[in-house]
Design a protein around this motif. Structure first.
Motif, PDB file in Angstrom:
ATOM      1  N   LYS A 131     -11.178  43.300 118.665  1.00 15.89           N
ATOM      2  CA  LYS A 131     -12.188  44.255 118.838  1.00 15.89           C
ATOM      3  C   LYS A 131     -13.324  43.500 118.348  1.00 15.89           C
ATOM      4  O   LYS A 131     -14.428  43.709 119.005  1.00 15.89           O
ATOM      5  N   VAL A 134     -11.979  34.154 126.378  1.00 15.86           N
ATOM      6  CA  VAL A 134     -12.026  33.921 125.045  1.00 15.86           C
ATOM      7  C   VAL A 134     -11.248  32.368 124.679  1.00 15.86           C
ATOM      8  O   VAL A 134      -9.968  32.326 125.215  1.00 15.86           O
ATOM      9  N   ARG A 137     -19.665  36.037 129.154  1.00 19.38           N
ATOM     10  CA  ARG A 137     -18.463  36.111 129.587  1.00 19.38           C
ATOM     11  C   ARG A 137     -17.766  35.513 128.563  1.00 19.38           C
ATOM     12  O   ARG A 137     -16.564  35.750 128.176  1.00 19.38           O
ATOM     13  N   LEU A 185      -4.839  40.002 124.337  1.00 24.05           N
ATOM     14  CA  LEU A 185      -6.118  39.874 125.164  1.00 24.05           C
ATOM     15  C   LEU A 185      -5.723  39.666 126.613  1.00 24.05           C
ATOM     16  O   LEU A 185      -6.343  40.374 127.558  1.00 24.05           O
ATOM     17  N   THR A 227     -14.172  40.707 121.472  1.00 21.29           N
ATOM     18  CA  THR A 227     -14.589  41.359 122.685  1.00 21.29           C
ATOM     19  C   THR A 227     -15.808  42.340 122.640  1.00 21.29           C
ATOM     20  O   THR A 227     -16.105  43.146 123.509  1.00 21.29           O
ATOM     21  N   ILE A 278      -8.128  39.741 129.796  1.00 24.94           N
ATOM     22  CA  ILE A 278      -9.182  38.905 129.446  1.00 24.94           C
ATOM     23  C   ILE A 278      -8.351  37.591 129.535  1.00 24.94           C
ATOM     24  O   ILE A 278      -7.230  37.566 129.277  1.00 24.94           O
ATOM     25  N   ARG A 289     -16.344  33.473 125.062  1.00 23.60           N
ATOM     26  CA  ARG A 289     -16.572  33.799 123.527  1.00 23.60           C
ATOM     27  C   ARG A 289     -15.832  32.571 123.075  1.00 23.60           C
ATOM     28  O   ARG A 289     -14.688  32.269 123.609  1.00 23.60           O
ATOM     29  N   GLN A 322     -14.056  38.533 130.863  1.00 26.08           N
ATOM     30  CA  GLN A 322     -14.278  37.848 129.498  1.00 26.08           C
ATOM     31  C   GLN A 322     -13.129  36.698 129.461  1.00 26.08           C
ATOM     32  O   GLN A 322     -12.093  36.896 129.706  1.00 26.08           O
TER      33      GLN A 322
END
Length: 715
Positions: free
Chosen positions: A38, A125, A158, A70, A41, A75, A160, A123
């Motif tokens: 959480k 990560v 987008r 994810l 994202t 993701i 992270r 997204q």
């Protein structure tokens, strides 16, 4: 029956982290996974930090929990697999998702293009585990900072980044923050804490049951309570306990108790793993050197040379220890090795300290013998073999070879002229003794053995050579350090009739002086011991040791009197009055003035000790109490002395007047009051009329406490 996990993957990973392939057996951190998912994202998230102490389960959480979670939610989650080349690692991860670089496109531009060209809402990560180790490499941290700056700035929200770091190395992240700006505000940091004891018990029970080790819930609870004492635990400790139980074949709580409890598991597992190599001591030394080298890999060849063990054995031992889950390769070829997890470093250093100390002793032995061009004894040669120590320098090789040749020559001579040599040796052993260190439950003590230490190989000859003749009872604290070392080296010997004359030379100076004073009364020795006391603690220790042998001589009295001056520390004064009391019990004509002065001292504790000692002196004590009372002490001390004088008088004629005086004093302590009441009852039975008169006077005394007056009326 022991249940096994239905799949092919075991939840017992040892000190290896869980990966995506083990996601189905990774358990216990689902809530933390959801919270971190959480966090990363959330809108506006750019970079975050997951931190926690080593062994808490950060890597397993990321690789087996967060990244698969994810990806399941659409993701693109990537982990940096090569910390030395982070850009190339992430580029390879993007390629695995079907995003391909153009011809000759470098990793950082490729990653930037791939993220910026993604569809809206997609997204990415990027996870960098062990970022603290990356921060130690300037080239790698510059590359990672460049990648972060380009990808995040051009990703339109987008991209992270999640960095993972050990709590104890958070300070190293300054190298990254200086290059990218403030990365980790408090809102983007997440600390992974230890597993609570209740959850740890459940988790360990599942690990043991599903891996086929044991199916006894009481066993899991005993381990968690024994290691954590009800406090949260590291997941690494749970896994380490699991592999220890597996290798030691412990399946029940009773078996764990037989081992000595959960606290003994780790040490027992370490010794069992090293024993599996075929030479436990050498393997322990090998593991100890890897622990000393720190958390990073150590060069295997350098380690082997440093501890001088056989290279062929060392290579085989490294493979065996790797199979046991204790160490891991630092490179695919096995040129470098390290402990399986950094939490083992401090623990292994502690557990292998005795082994390293023994190895150092052996090396010191070789060095000293080589420097002095001496020979090794047979026992020392044997010790080198059992410790796995190999000579390295030409001088050490010469010592070992010279020693071997010496004993081979002896054997050859014995073979040539056996009877003559044996007779000569037997004559040389006859009438001789040597001092030796004999281990006992409380430590080593000095014993006297027949024969000569250097001829221990011939103790089989008739005459009881090597047998203990006497136990002196002298421990290390009672012996001079240089004498202890000589005895440890078997350099102390004598004739059988005169060995006791050497005891004074062996004993520590203070003990030797006290023994001399106790046996001869030589007060010059006592004066020397006083001068050797450098501080109040030394003087207090001397007085305490003097107490059992105090005899009240002039020099001793002078020592005690000097220790009772107001300038002396409380500990010294108390020890001095104890000496006076001990001597007074043996001789009725000593320390009267000393004890009388102590009875009226301003120091309550010193006065208490003096009262206790004087009470034991019987009639003489009563005289001393009366003498102290005659010195007109302060009111509180006077009341105490009155009670003692009164109690001493009750054996013949109880003093009702004295007891009434104590009860009429409103400041009197409870103990003197109780004793005064008992004295009144005794006096009333023996001499009613004077006692009744004293009680009437107490009742008539208006200043007396009401409780005392009521007690007098009741009597």
């Amino acid at each position: 029956m022991v249940a096994t996990y239905p799949g092919t993957v075991s939840p017992l990973r040892g000190l290896d982290s869980f990966g995506e392939a083990e996601r189905d057996v990774w358990q216990g951190r689902e809530s933390e996974r959801d919270e971190i998912a959480k966090l990363v994202t959330a809108d506006g998230f750019r970079a975050g930090l997951l931190f926690g102490e080593p062994g808490v389960g950060k890597t397993s959480l990321v690789r087996a929990g967060l990244i698969p979670y994810l990806r399941d939610h659409g993701i693109v989650a990537l982990a940096c697999e090569d910390l030395t080349q982070p850009a190339a690692s992430f580029a390879a991860g993007l390629s695995a998702f079907g995003i391909q670089p153009t011809a000759n496109e470098l990793p950082i531009p490729f990653a930037t293009r791939a993220v910026s060209a993604a569809v809206a809402g997609q997204q990415f990560v990027f996870v960098v585990d062990d970022i603290d180790f990356v921060c130690m490499d300037d080239r790698a941290i510059n590359e990672l900072a460049d990648l972060f700056s380009r990808v995040v700035s051009r990703s339109g929200g987008r991209a992270r980044f999640l960095f993972v770091c050990a709590s104890e190395r958070l300070h190293l992240l300054g190298a990254l923050e200086r290059r990218t700006g403030s990365l980790f505000p408090p809102s983007t940091r997440y600390e992974l804490k230890r597993v609570p004891a209740v959850e740890a018990t459940k988790l360990l029970d599942r690990i043991l049951a599903f891996s086929g080790v044991a199916a006894d819930p009481a066993l899991s609870e005993a381990i968690v309570q024994g290691l954590g004492h009800g406090q949260p635990m590291l997941t690494a400790d749970l896994q380490l306990s699991g592999i220890a139980l597996r290798d030691l074949k412990i399946t029940t709580a009773a078996g764990l108790q037989k081992l000595g409890g959960a606290s003994e598991l780790e040490e027992a597992w370490l010794h069992e793993s090293c024993r599996a190599t075929g030479n436990e001591r050498s393997a322990m030394r090998l593991v100890a050197e890897l622990a000393i080298g720190g958390p990073g890999p150590s060069d295997a060849a350098a380690v082997i040379r440093r501890i001088s063990i056989d290279a062929a054995y060392a290579q085989q031992a490294l493979v065996t220890l790797e199979q046991r889950g204790l160490i891991i390769r630092g490179d695919p070829n096995g040129a470098t090795w390290m402990l399986r997890h950094e939490i083992l470093n401090a623990r292994v250093r502690e557990l292998t300290a005795p082994t390293r100390a023994a190895a150092r002793r052996a090396f010191d032995l070789l060095g000293s013998k080589a420097g002095n061009k001496e020979r090794l004894t047979i026992g020392e040669l044997r010790a080198l073999r059992t410790e796995g120590i190999a000579p390295v320098t030409p001088a050490e090789l010469a010592v070992v070879q010279r020693s071997k040749r010496y004993y081979l020559a002896i054997l050859g001579g014995i073979a040539a002229v056996p009877i003559l040599i044996i007779i000569i040796i037997w004559i040389s052993l006859a009438g001789r003794v040597y001092f030796d260190l004999t281990p006992h439950a409380g430590g080593k003590s000095i014993s006297v053995r027949g024969g000569r230490a250097g001829l221990s190989s011939f103790f089989w000859l008739p005459g009881g050579y090597g047998d203990e003749i006497a136990d002196t009872g002298l421990t290390r604290a009672m012996v001079a350090p240089d004498a202890w070392q000589k005895i440890d080296n078997h350099d102390f010997g004598s004739t059988k009739d005169s060995w006791d004359e050497l005891l004074k030379e062996i004993m520590a100076p203070q003990l030797g002086g006290l023994v001399d004073y106790a046996t001869t009364g030589n007060e010059q020795v006592l004066d020397g011991l006083r001068k050797a006391a450098k501080d109040p603690d030394d003087l207090a220790e001397l007085l305490t040791a003097l107490r059992p042998i105090a005899r009240g001589g002039p020099g001793e009295v002078a020592l005690v009197e000097s220790a009772l001056t107001p300038k002396s520390s409380p500990a010294v004064r108390r020890a001095a009055v104890a000496v006076a009391g001990a001597a007074a019990r043996r001789r009725p004509d000593v320390y009267s003035e000393t004890l009388t002065t102590a009875l009226v001292s301003d120091d309550p504790e010193l006065r208490r000790i003096a009262f206790s000692l004087v009470r034991e002196l019987g009639e003489r004590g009563h005289t001393l109490f009366e003498a102290a009372l005659a010195r007109n002490p302060d009111p509180g001390t006077r009341r105490e002395l009155l009670v003692e004088v009164a109690v001493g008088s009750t054996e013949d004629a109880p003093s009702a007047a004295t007891a009434v005086t104590v009860l009429a004093d409103k400041d009197a302590m409870p103990a003197p009051r109780d004793r005064a009441k008992a004295q009144l009852r005794t006096a009333l039975a023996k001499d009613p009329e004077p006692t009744a008169t004293a009680l009437v006077s107490l009742i008539a005394t208006e200043k007396a406490p009401a409780e005392a007056r009521i007690y007098a009326i009741e009597l």
